[in-house]
Design an enzyme around this catalytic site. Sequence first.
Site, mmCIF file in Angstrom:
data_model
loop_
_atom_site.group_PDB
_atom_site.id
_atom_site.type_symbol
_atom_site.label_atom_id
_atom_site.label_comp_id
_atom_site.label_asym_id
_atom_site.label_seq_id
_atom_site.Cartn_x
_atom_site.Cartn_y
_atom_site.Cartn_z
ATOM 1 N N ARG A 111 0.921 -1.139 0.000
ATOM 2 C CA ARG A 111 0.000 0.000 0.000
ATOM 3 C C ARG A 111 0.949 1.173 0.000
ATOM 4 N NH1 ARG A 111 -2.026 4.366 -0.370
ATOM 5 N NH2 ARG A 111 -3.899 5.116 0.691
ATOM 6 N N HIS A 114 2.091 7.099 1.827
ATOM 7 C CA HIS A 114 1.055 8.132 1.755
ATOM 8 C C HIS A 114 0.787 8.710 3.140
ATOM 9 C CE1 HIS A 114 -1.176 4.725 3.358
ATOM 10 N NE2 HIS A 114 -2.132 5.552 3.727
ATOM 11 N N HIS A 116 -2.618 11.107 5.399
ATOM 12 C CA HIS A 116 -3.983 11.650 5.350
ATOM 13 C C HIS A 116 -4.296 12.343 6.665
ATOM 14 C CE1 HIS A 116 -4.378 7.764 7.277
ATOM 15 N NE2 HIS A 116 -4.007 7.173 6.170
ATOM 16 N N GLU A 120 -5.256 6.795 11.625
ATOM 17 C CA GLU A 120 -5.437 5.437 11.093
ATOM 18 C C GLU A 120 -5.123 4.395 12.149
ATOM 19 O OE1 GLU A 120 -3.724 4.473 7.236
ATOM 20 O OE2 GLU A 120 -2.881 2.624 8.032
ATOM 21 N N HIS A 159 3.198 7.032 5.995
ATOM 22 C CA HIS A 159 3.397 5.610 6.306
ATOM 23 C C HIS A 159 3.219 4.719 5.087
ATOM 24 C CE1 HIS A 159 -0.804 6.782 6.996
ATOM 25 N NE2 HIS A 159 -1.130 5.582 6.525
ATOM 26 N N GLU A 182 -10.372 6.041 1.274
ATOM 27 C CA GLU A 182 -9.038 5.563 0.939
ATOM 28 C C GLU A 182 -8.587 6.116 -0.418
ATOM 29 O OE1 GLU A 182 -7.250 4.236 3.152
ATOM 30 O OE2 GLU A 182 -5.664 3.145 2.133
ATOM 31 N N HIS A 297 -22.056 3.949 25.768
ATOM 32 C CA HIS A 297 -20.740 4.608 25.796
ATOM 33 C C HIS A 297 -20.942 6.109 25.876
ATOM 34 C CE1 HIS A 297 -19.014 0.733 24.706
ATOM 35 N NE2 HIS A 297 -20.053 0.614 23.903
ATOM 36 N N GLU A 302 -19.821 4.140 18.530
ATOM 37 C CA GLU A 302 -19.133 2.851 18.445
ATOM 38 C C GLU A 302 -19.249 2.278 17.036
ATOM 39 O OE1 GLU A 302 -20.424 -0.028 21.339
ATOM 40 O OE2 GLU A 302 -19.700 -1.729 20.162
HETATM 41 MN MN MN Z 1 -3.109 5.225 5.597
HETATM 42 MN MN MN Z 2 -20.849 -1.114 23.024
#
Ligand code: MN
Ligand code: MN
Length: 405
Positions: A111, A114, A116, A120, A159, A182, A297, A302
């Site tokens: 990959r 790059h 962003h 990530e 990365h 992506e 939460h 989530e």
């Molecule tokens: Mn990435």
């Molecule tokens: Mn949960």
Amino acid sequence: MSILTRRNFLGSVAAAGGLAALQKVVGAEGPNRSRSDPGPANPTLDGQNPDSIWPPNTDSKSLVQNFKYPFSFANKRTYEGGWSREVTVRELPVSKTLAGVNMRLTAGAFRELHWHTAGEWAIMLYGNARITAIDLDGKSFVADVGKDDLWFFPSGIPHSIQGLNPDGCEFMLVFDDGNFSESETVLLSDAMAHLPPEVLAKNFAVNQEAFKNVPKQELFIFQADVPGSVEADQKAAAGTRGRSPQNFAFRTMQMPPTLKTKSGEVRIVDSSNFKVSTTAMALVTVHPGGLRELHWHPNADEWQFYISGKGRQTVVDTGNKARTMDFQEGDVGYVQKTLLHYIENTGDTDLVFLEMFGKVNRFQDLSFSEWLAHTPPEAVMAHLRIDKATYDAIPKNGGVVMPLA
Ligand code: MN
Ligand code: MN
């Protein structure tokens, strides 16, 4: 038995099975002509979504926004060297704060280098990869990661990921922005192709000819040779500056479970044990018959990814609304901040899934039973019209995965 008779025999067995299933759905109410579905149907999808086809009576009739999207529906971008597919707010409109990208790289495939804006977070689902980055001091990070290992690259940190022997890798990336794509990252090849050659020559202190073979199109994923030893790459990348003191990788299975009961276990990884990460994870295993207890939460939405097994989840929304949906391997689920939910194993194998939370320092959940167990008994009994023995039976320390014993 002739073929014809045998067919009739099998047909009548199937019909009897169908009737039994109908009666089972209808339950104590007895056969009900309203519970029929004579029009066109897709038995495979219906079978995977029994709680959408015939919702439990406790679900509301008013709609709750869809909170499931199978990766099977996502469009693969395929390359020599692997593929990529994503589930973002465009596929699953409720998922405003997190997005997932599933990627496969063959041994040696990259990959592309790059970066962003989104942070990530990643978990390796299969195989091995070499990851590279630099930290804010320009010091290099190079590591090999295997199944269940994690990595985290904060916003703007450049990365790369490369598949290793014997069969490359497949991993799940989780970004702390539902609008992430992506396809919208800054790629090394793209950047170079859009800069005047004389600028490149001046910037890198070489003559223009040196860059004549730079790709004119983005690479994104491309096949290359399997790299040599990680030690050699670490040494070469560090140069005289030395390696980064930061660890962008985390070895999930080297830590004991954070919580363990008879019915399953949970590993919680957040910035308390994985310093660079501002995405929190709970990796949950629920054994057959078990229940990830009712909870919510307080600090984030989530995002869920179902790694194996089958389960169902009810989300209780505000305004007297609730919906139950079924989940299985490869599905994404989503629960908005503070909404009450549980996840029940409805299969006969372990249910394993990720609970992900973006832009937080800590995993936080509030247990429904713990709340009631630590509210004055008379108050709870008056609300629920339960007796003292029932109140006393409520677990005092939450359950996480029920039953406890
Ligand atoms: Mn990435
Ligand atoms: Mn949960």
